[in-house]
Scaffold this motif. Structure first.
Motif, PDB file in Angstrom:
ATOM      1  N   ARG A 240       0.823  -1.208   0.000  1.00  0.00           N
ATOM      2  CA  ARG A 240       0.000   0.000   0.000  1.00  0.00           C
ATOM      3  C   ARG A 240       0.861   1.264   0.000  1.00  0.00           C
ATOM      4  N   THR A 241       2.019   1.184   0.685  1.00  0.00           N
ATOM      5  CA  THR A 241       2.853   2.404   0.806  1.00  0.00           C
ATOM      6  C   THR A 241       3.299   2.933  -0.552  1.00  0.00           C
ATOM      7  N   PRO A 242       3.982   2.127  -1.418  1.00  0.00           N
ATOM      8  CA  PRO A 242       4.387   2.689  -2.726  1.00  0.00           C
ATOM      9  C   PRO A 242       3.184   2.958  -3.640  1.00  0.00           C
ATOM     10  N   LEU A 243       2.134   2.131  -3.527  1.00  0.00           N
ATOM     11  CA  LEU A 243       0.962   2.383  -4.361  1.00  0.00           C
ATOM     12  C   LEU A 243       0.300   3.710  -3.987  1.00  0.00           C
ATOM     13  N   PHE A 244       0.224   4.004  -2.683  1.00  0.00           N
ATOM     14  CA  PHE A 244      -0.365   5.278  -2.258  1.00  0.00           C
ATOM     15  C   PHE A 244       0.456   6.455  -2.771  1.00  0.00           C
ATOM     16  N   ALA A 245       1.800   6.325  -2.669  1.00  0.00           N
ATOM     17  CA  ALA A 245       2.657   7.414  -3.152  1.00  0.00           C
ATOM     18  C   ALA A 245       2.546   7.561  -4.668  1.00  0.00           C
ATOM     19  N   LEU A 246       2.553   6.423  -5.379  1.00  0.00           N
ATOM     20  CA  LEU A 246       2.449   6.465  -6.837  1.00  0.00           C
ATOM     21  C   LEU A 246       1.119   7.087  -7.270  1.00  0.00           C
ATOM     22  N   ARG A 264       7.335  18.383 -13.508  1.00  0.00           N
ATOM     23  CA  ARG A 264       6.882  17.163 -14.176  1.00  0.00           C
ATOM     24  C   ARG A 264       7.971  16.106 -14.150  1.00  0.00           C
ATOM     25  N   ALA A 265       9.198  16.530 -14.405  1.00  0.00           N
ATOM     26  CA  ALA A 265      10.305  15.572 -14.367  1.00  0.00           C
ATOM     27  C   ALA A 265      10.470  14.994 -12.960  1.00  0.00           C
ATOM     28  N   GLN A 266      10.290  15.859 -11.944  1.00  0.00           N
ATOM     29  CA  GLN A 266      10.399  15.386 -10.558  1.00  0.00           C
ATOM     30  C   GLN A 266       9.295  14.383 -10.239  1.00  0.00           C
ATOM     31  N   TYR A 267       8.049  14.694 -10.673  1.00  0.00           N
ATOM     32  CA  TYR A 267       6.933  13.792 -10.414  1.00  0.00           C
ATOM     33  C   TYR A 267       7.150  12.444 -11.120  1.00  0.00           C
ATOM     34  N   VAL A 268       7.616  12.525 -12.386  1.00  0.00           N
ATOM     35  CA  VAL A 268       7.839  11.286 -13.139  1.00  0.00           C
ATOM     36  C   VAL A 268       8.944  10.446 -12.486  1.00  0.00           C
ATOM     37  N   ALA A 269      10.023  11.105 -12.046  1.00  0.00           N
ATOM     38  CA  ALA A 269      11.128  10.377 -11.406  1.00  0.00           C
ATOM     39  C   ALA A 269      10.659   9.726 -10.100  1.00  0.00           C
ATOM     40  N   SER A 270       9.857  10.470  -9.328  1.00  0.00           N
ATOM     41  CA  SER A 270       9.350   9.898  -8.071  1.00  0.00           C
ATOM     42  C   SER A 270       8.419   8.728  -8.341  1.00  0.00           C
ATOM     43  N   ALA A 271       7.551   8.862  -9.359  1.00  0.00           N
ATOM     44  CA  ALA A 271       6.649   7.769  -9.697  1.00  0.00           C
ATOM     45  C   ALA A 271       7.421   6.544 -10.161  1.00  0.00           C
ATOM     46  N   GLN A 272       8.478   6.783 -10.975  1.00  0.00           N
ATOM     47  CA  GLN A 272       9.301   5.658 -11.420  1.00  0.00           C
ATOM     48  C   GLN A 272      10.002   4.984 -10.231  1.00  0.00           C
ATOM     49  N   GLU A 273      10.444   5.773  -9.272  1.00  0.00           N
ATOM     50  CA  GLU A 273      11.107   5.215  -8.088  1.00  0.00           C
ATOM     51  C   GLU A 273      10.141   4.340  -7.294  1.00  0.00           C
ATOM     52  N   LYS A 274       8.907   4.819  -7.114  1.00  0.00           N
ATOM     53  CA  LYS A 274       7.930   4.019  -6.386  1.00  0.00           C
ATOM     54  C   LYS A 274       7.537   2.775  -7.171  1.00  0.00           C
ATOM     55  N   ALA A 275       7.461   2.899  -8.491  1.00  0.00           N
ATOM     56  CA  ALA A 275       7.151   1.721  -9.306  1.00  0.00           C
ATOM     57  C   ALA A 275       8.277   0.698  -9.217  1.00  0.00           C
ATOM     58  N   ALA A 276       9.533   1.179  -9.207  1.00  0.00           N
ATOM     59  CA  ALA A 276      10.665   0.266  -9.070  1.00  0.00           C
ATOM     60  C   ALA A 276      10.654  -0.412  -7.704  1.00  0.00           C
ATOM     61  N   ALA A 277      10.315   0.371  -6.650  1.00  0.00           N
ATOM     62  CA  ALA A 277      10.222  -0.222  -5.308  1.00  0.00           C
ATOM     63  C   ALA A 277       9.122  -1.270  -5.254  1.00  0.00           C
ATOM     64  N   LEU A 278       7.979  -0.961  -5.924  1.00  0.00           N
ATOM     65  CA  LEU A 278       6.882  -1.918  -5.960  1.00  0.00           C
ATOM     66  C   LEU A 278       7.284  -3.184  -6.718  1.00  0.00           C
ATOM     67  N   GLU A 279       8.014  -3.025  -7.810  1.00  0.00           N
ATOM     68  CA  GLU A 279       8.470  -4.181  -8.580  1.00  0.00           C
ATOM     69  C   GLU A 279       9.445  -5.026  -7.757  1.00  0.00           C
ATOM     70  N   ARG A 280      10.363  -4.354  -7.035  1.00  0.00           N
ATOM     71  CA  ARG A 280      11.318  -5.080  -6.197  1.00  0.00           C
ATOM     72  C   ARG A 280      10.594  -5.830  -5.083  1.00  0.00           C
ATOM     73  N   LEU A 281       9.583  -5.222  -4.492  1.00  0.00           N
ATOM     74  CA  LEU A 281       8.826  -5.859  -3.426  1.00  0.00           C
ATOM     75  C   LEU A 281       8.105  -7.103  -3.943  1.00  0.00           C
ATOM     76  N   ILE A 282       7.472  -6.986  -5.106  1.00  0.00           N
ATOM     77  CA  ILE A 282       6.750  -8.135  -5.668  1.00  0.00           C
ATOM     78  C   ILE A 282       7.722  -9.265  -6.003  1.00  0.00           C
ATOM     79  N   THR A 411      14.244   2.812   4.449  1.00  0.00           N
ATOM     80  CA  THR A 411      14.344   2.876   2.991  1.00  0.00           C
ATOM     81  C   THR A 411      13.124   2.341   2.279  1.00  0.00           C
ATOM     82  N   GLY A 412      12.126   1.889   3.058  1.00  0.00           N
ATOM     83  CA  GLY A 412      10.903   1.389   2.442  1.00  0.00           C
ATOM     84  C   GLY A 412      11.006  -0.008   1.908  1.00  0.00           C
ATOM     85  N   GLY A 413      12.058  -0.771   2.284  1.00  0.00           N
ATOM     86  CA  GLY A 413      12.200  -2.145   1.816  1.00  0.00           C
ATOM     87  C   GLY A 413      11.179  -3.052   2.473  1.00  0.00           C
TER      88      GLY A 413
END
Length: 454
Positions: A240-246, A264-282, A411-413
């Motif tokens: 829920r944590t990265p999904l809420f942020a994303l 926009r670049a900052q938002y996209v980079a943050s969204a990509q970071e949360k998506a990467a964290a979500l992918e790593r978690l899965i 670190t949100g791991g």
């Protein structure tokens, strides 16, 4: 498990052989005792009288000798009738078979023919039955005692065997049947009586082992259920944590909050970071559940662990350089051979390297080493990060551990990477430990057994 002392036991077949022997020998021995001991002696003084008659055979017709013998016979309760050449020469009493002194027991007679004397000398000796001595039965003995004693001994033997079998076989089996019903009803605190029959004693041991195993299994199942609930809750929280942020970043972009190219670049980079964290978690969740619940056996093949670590370090070096972290690798020239699954061991080592890079700040370093020992191959991953808080060290490899100061929380791991790494090494017969460096940072040390080693 029962703590009572173990009894010596025999197989049931041997007990049955002993029972048959008892059924046969006890009546025989009891009857023999009656025949030769109880019925085999007509009286205490009979033997002495017989010997005196033998010695005085030449004086049987002497009145003086007859008078002396008569006094002794009266004192001993023995009567005699003496015959010489079929002619009666002496009779100690008119009726030698008569009952005397209120003694209702039968009087026994013994016929004596003195050998080597002519004319023939014959004596009839009458004495009261006393039940003492040992010898063959005498004339007039109460032979009706023999079948009575034999039957009584047989019934006593059968009764003893029945009591023994009831105590050592029937009672334990009945208790086992009742215990089985109690176990089926959920009561595992059962205790069976001890037995000297080996098969029944083994049944008792097996039943108590089964009861203990079921108790341990139920306790383990309860613990696993508790862990499962915790696991599901923790996974739901971490997803829920990265999904809420994303979702927040995407909604911000949709409402036009990122109104400049930089935002926009900052938002996209943050969204990509949360998506990467979500992918790593899965990915971590998938790997952990595969190892935890499917119990995948490693596909063991000869493997140079040093070459595997060098290849992984080289692949992560661009990421380390981009962060400003120096990544160094040290290993001996000779191969560090192990038997293992290259994919699983690579996953474990990659988790350790990724963990070290994430917690090492710019300007720091990560040192990877591999060395061969006589019976094992040891490798380590050391970083110059903030180290591991002392309170988190005991639970560092616990899945989804979320201590207030844990590295995963900051670190949100998901807290699964280290648990996966240790589980992979233990599946190969090795292990993984962690400690803090004296100069700062953490060191993770793993080992694997060498082929043919301990």
């Amino acid at each position: 498990m029962s703590t009572e002392p173990r009894l010596w036991t025999l197989p049931l077949r041997r007990w049955l052989v002993l029972a048959l022997a008892v059924v046969f020998f006890v009546p025989v021995l009891a009857t023999a005792v009656v025949v030769f001991h109880v019925l085999g002696n007509p009286g205490n003084g009979t033997a002495a009288v017989v010997e005196r008659l033998r010695e005085g055979v030449s004086r049987w017709e002497d009145p003086q000798w007859q008078a002396e013998v008569g006094e002794d016979l009266a004192a001993q309760g023995v009567d005699v009738v003496l015959l010489v050449d079929g002619r009666e020469v002496y009779r100690s009493t008119a009726e030698p078979l008569a009952e005397t002194g209120g003694d209702r027991r039968a009087r026994l007679v013994q016929r004596l023919v003195v050998p080597g004397v002519q004319p023939p000398h014959t004596a009839y000796v009458y004495g009261r039955y006393t039940g003492q001595g040992w010898g063959p039965p005498q004339d007039g003995a109460p032979y009706w005692l023999m079948p009575v004693v034999g039957l009584t001994a047989l019934l006593a033997a059968l009764g003893g065997i029945g009591w023994f079998l009831g105590r050592t076989v029937v009672k334990p089996l009945a208790a086992a049947s009742e215990a089985a019903r109690q176990v089926a009803a959920g009561n595992l605190d059962v205790d069976l009586p001890a037995s000297r029959v080996r098969e029944v004693a083994e049944l008792k041991t097996a039943f108590e082992s089964m009861s203990g195993g079921l108790r341990a299994s139920l306790e383990q199942q309860a613990q696993m259920e508790q862990q499962r609930r915790f696991f599901i809750g923790a996974v739901a929280h971490d997803l829920r944590t990265p999904l809420f942020a994303l979702r927040g970043y995407l909604e911000g972009m949709e409402r036009g909050l990122a109104d400049t190219p930089a935002k926009r670049a900052q938002y996209v980079a943050s969204a990509q970071e949360k998506a990467a964290a979500l992918e790593r978690l899965i990915a971590d969740l998938f790997d952990y559940t595969r190892l935890e619940y499917l119990e995948q056996a490693p596909n063991r093949e000869p493997l140079d662990l040093a070459a595997l670590l060098r290849r992984l370090a080289d692949g992560l070096r661009p990421q380390a350089e981009a962060k400003g972290v120096a990544l160094a690798f040290a290993a001996p020239e000779e191969p560090c051979m192990v038997d293992g699954d290259a994919h699983l061991l690579g996953r474990a080592a990659e988790n350790l390297l990724d963990n070290a890079l994430r917690f090492t700040p710019g300007g720091g370093s990560v040192q990877v080493e591999c060395r061969a020992e006589p019976d094992r191959v040891t490798f380590s991953v050391a970083d110059t990060g903030p180290g591991i808080p002392a309170r988190d060290l005991p639970n560092l490899f616990t899945p989804l551990y979320r201590g207030e100061t844990s590295r995963n929380r900051r670190t949100g791991g998901a807290g699964l990477g280290l648990a996966i790494a240790r589980r992979i090494l233990r599946a190969h017969g090795g292990d993984l430990t962690a400690r803090n460096r004296g100069t700062g940072g953490a060191v993770f040390t793993g080992w694997l057994p060498r082929p043919g080693g301990g």
